[in-house]
Write a protein that holds these residues in place. Structure first.
Motif, PDB file in Angstrom:
ATOM      1  N   TYR A  15      25.368  12.006  52.215  1.00 49.72           N
ATOM      2  CA  TYR A  15      26.112  13.265  52.189  1.00 49.72           C
ATOM      3  C   TYR A  15      27.530  12.965  51.698  1.00 49.72           C
ATOM      4  O   TYR A  15      28.181  12.040  52.186  1.00 49.72           O
ATOM      5  CB  TYR A  15      26.161  13.912  53.574  1.00 49.72           C
ATOM      6  N   CYS A  55      31.279  14.132  51.508  1.00 50.21           N
ATOM      7  CA  CYS A  55      32.183  15.034  52.222  1.00 50.21           C
ATOM      8  C   CYS A  55      33.401  15.363  51.366  1.00 50.21           C
ATOM      9  O   CYS A  55      34.040  14.479  50.787  1.00 50.21           O
ATOM     10  CB  CYS A  55      32.616  14.409  53.544  1.00 50.21           C
ATOM     11  N   GLN A  85      34.287  10.834  47.524  1.00 47.29           N
ATOM     12  CA  GLN A  85      33.062  11.636  47.629  1.00 47.29           C
ATOM     13  C   GLN A  85      33.225  12.996  46.956  1.00 47.29           C
ATOM     14  O   GLN A  85      32.294  13.512  46.332  1.00 47.29           O
ATOM     15  CB  GLN A  85      32.669  11.783  49.097  1.00 47.29           C
ATOM     16  N   LYS A  86      34.404  13.577  47.062  1.00 51.04           N
ATOM     17  CA  LYS A  86      34.673  14.852  46.398  1.00 51.04           C
ATOM     18  C   LYS A  86      34.534  14.713  44.879  1.00 51.04           C
ATOM     19  O   LYS A  86      33.972  15.579  44.204  1.00 51.04           O
ATOM     20  CB  LYS A  86      36.074  15.361  46.738  1.00 51.04           C
ATOM     21  N   ILE A 120      28.266  14.490  60.298  1.00 56.94           N
ATOM     22  CA  ILE A 120      28.765  15.336  59.204  1.00 56.94           C
ATOM     23  C   ILE A 120      28.314  16.783  59.394  1.00 56.94           C
ATOM     24  O   ILE A 120      27.337  17.069  60.080  1.00 56.94           O
ATOM     25  CB  ILE A 120      28.305  14.805  57.830  1.00 56.94           C
ATOM     26  N   ASP A 121      29.047  17.685  58.769  1.00 58.22           N
ATOM     27  CA  ASP A 121      28.689  19.104  58.725  1.00 58.22           C
ATOM     28  C   ASP A 121      28.043  19.362  57.363  1.00 58.22           C
ATOM     29  O   ASP A 121      28.709  19.228  56.330  1.00 58.22           O
ATOM     30  CB  ASP A 121      29.945  19.958  58.884  1.00 58.22           C
ATOM     31  N   GLU A 124      29.834  21.213  54.679  1.00 56.18           N
ATOM     32  CA  GLU A 124      31.042  20.643  54.079  1.00 56.18           C
ATOM     33  C   GLU A 124      30.770  19.288  53.412  1.00 56.18           C
ATOM     34  O   GLU A 124      31.580  18.819  52.624  1.00 56.18           O
ATOM     35  CB  GLU A 124      32.123  20.457  55.158  1.00 56.18           C
ATOM     36  N   CYS A 125      29.651  18.685  53.743  1.00 52.52           N
ATOM     37  CA  CYS A 125      29.260  17.390  53.186  1.00 52.52           C
ATOM     38  C   CYS A 125      27.887  17.565  52.551  1.00 52.52           C
ATOM     39  O   CYS A 125      26.939  17.969  53.232  1.00 52.52           O
ATOM     40  CB  CYS A 125      29.192  16.323  54.280  1.00 52.52           C
TER      41      CYS A 125
END
Length: 510
Positions: A296, A298, A304-305, A357-358, A361-362
């Motif tokens: 995932y 985030c 990661q973005k 993680i959510d 959002e991830c």
């Protein structure tokens, strides 16, 4: 092969799609995303750190791209390739400060490392090891063949489950439609794949630069069987040799993106694959993997973005050029509509660190990107496979992926997994959402054959319209221990296990 769609993957619910779209911004529009290759320039900063790959995302005007490329060199990096029309630059750098420095450059919208370990000399979603069909077993299967079936089709319960055997008699699919298998490579010399293989739409995209030399798309070794298995599920020819695909009349191509040393699917390779598919007229891509090294990604982490941004730009570019993308949901039995998921596998190229993680959002990439069709897996009883990830508003459709534990078919081999092609003219069983996605891609190819002018959005709507939804089961206690193994939310029209339903090839051609 830690990243194949036997691995875990997800798709987004509508609210997540909207959130992603807002977060990632616009997709630069253009008629072509032809990349520019640049000769490596000497780094201006001492290389005193690990040599990492980066994606640098910018505006698409030539002035900005030019100034950012210059800044990359000044920050101690080298430009590997530039995808001008989507504003993505792949770079390498051994400077420990490269990430922070390049993110501060004017015109850079996001930038980050695509791995956590140094570059080497050069993840999927299947569940468990392959089970090869032996000569003795093959003879037993062939003995059960009917005059109108392929020799090994008696073991292909999955085709009958979605009416693909009957659909082939009406419309096997058009040779004008190509499904690109973005994966570990495809062995186009297999006799069941050779008749339908499109070499001109195939390449090796490892490292971010497309290599179209003859055979570059083939798997490194027989152990890199994942892509060949997937290709057979989609388009193995009905030629009286072995197995049949869901759409045995369409073309299939291979775009290899797996690293030769560790089998991982790095972002720059996947960016290359989406752009290559779009620029070579591919109508559908199958993505039975997640982009490494993060299960995932985030959005509050700059590396990661940047990965989400780069891959999303590439897949949206392809979508605008008419390519529909399908992706496996993943094999972690995760609820992607939940508030929290424990990720114990990231980063998978170094030392994983347990984190919560959510999933709003991830994101699992490319599965949760906007416009990508997310596919969960079912077994012979049309029930969610025990390993399949799910989630109301995230799963779009379901398809046969196999279930060796709780859903055993009445076939000669009594194997609940999916039989398909393997390298070196072999056949084998695999299971996973990696196997579900190509079944859905095959049905999408049949729909594209019936409706050649349908856009990706229209094709996705048709996929959902022809699906059969069994509704949430009364109980999902697969191992019989008195505890529910997953919770299905939703009704008979749309729910978390099957989305809009299980694909139906026969309805697709009718």
């Amino acid at each position: 092969m830690a990243h194949l769609r036997s691995r875990r993957r997800l798709a987004l619910a509508v609210p997540v799609v909207l959130s992603l779209t807002a977060t990632l911004g616009f997709l630069p529009g253009a008629a072509s995303a032809a990349p520019q290759r640049s000769a490596p320039a000497p780094a201006a900063t001492a290389a005193d750190g690990p040599n990492l790959a980066y994606v640098v995302n910018t505006k698409t005007d030539h002035r900005t791209i030019g100034s950012v490329k210059k800044a990359i060199v000044e920050a101690g990096g080298t430009v590997v390739i530039t995808y001008d029309k989507i504003g993505v630059i792949v770079a390498h750098s051994a400077s420990p400060e490269f990430g922070p420095r390049i993110r501060a450059v004017r015109g850079v919208q996001s930038a980050g490392a695509t791995r956590t370990t140094p570059l080497t000399a050069a993840g999927t979603t299947d569940e468990g090891a392959a089970d090869y069909l032996s000569a003795a077993e093959a003879a037993k299967v062939k003995a059960a063949a009917t005059p109108e079936s392929e020799p090994l089709e008696a073991d292909q319960w999955d085709l009958r489950a979605i009416g693909a055997d009957k659909a082939a008699k009406i419309n096997p699919g058009s040779s004008k439609v190509t499904v690109a298998v973005i994966d570990t490579g495809v062995d186009d010399t297999h006799p069941d794949l050779a008749p339908n293989f499109s070499a001109k739409q195939s390449a090796n995209c490892v490292g971010g630069v497309a290599d179209t030399s003859a055979g570059a798309w083939r798997p490194y070794t027989a152990a890199d069987y994942h892509g060949t298995h997937v290709a057979g599920e989609i388009a193995a020819a009905r030629n009286g040799i072995g197995v049949a695909g869901v759409a045995p009349g369409v073309k299939v191509s291979g775009i290899k993106v797996s690293d030769p040393d560790n089998g991982l699917f790095y972002p720059e390779s996947v960016v290359c694959a989406f752009v290559f598919a779009a620029d070579h007229g591919v109508e559908i891509t199958n993505n039975s993997y997640y982009v490494d090294p993060w299960l995932y990604n985030c959005m509050d982490d700059p590396d990661q973005k940047a990965i989400v941004d780069a891959v999303n730009r590439a897949q949206q570019y392809a979508t605008k050029k008419g390519t529909l993308h399908l992706a496996s949901a993943g094999n972690s039995n995760h609820d992607l509509a939940s508030d929290a998921i424990v990720d114990e596998s990231s980063p998978d190229d170094s030392t994983p660190v347990t984190r919560t993680i959510d999933p709003h959002e991830c994101f699992d990439v490319p599965t949760q990107l906007p416009g990508v069709v997310t596919v969960s897996a079912t077994g012979v009883q049309n029930v969610k496979s025990y390993y399949s990830t799910y989630g109301k508003g995230v799963i779009d459709i379901a398809a046969p992926g196999g279930d060796r534990l709780y859903q055993i078919p009445d076939t000669p081999s009594k194997n609940g997994r999916i039989l398909s092609t393997m390298p070196n003219n072999q056949y084998g069983f695999l299971q996973g959402t990696s196997m579900a996605s190509p079944h859905a891609a095959g049905v999408a190819a049949l729909l594209k054959s019936e409706h050649p002018w349908a856009s990706p959005a229209q094709l996705q709507a048709l996929l959902k319209a022809q699906a059969d939804n069994p509704g949430c089961p009364d109980s999902y206690d697969q191992d019989g221990n008195g505890t529910q193994d997953a919770t299905c939310e939703g009704g008979e029209r749309v729910n978390g296990f099957y989305g809009f339903g299980i694909v139906n090839a026969l309805k697709a051609v009718k």
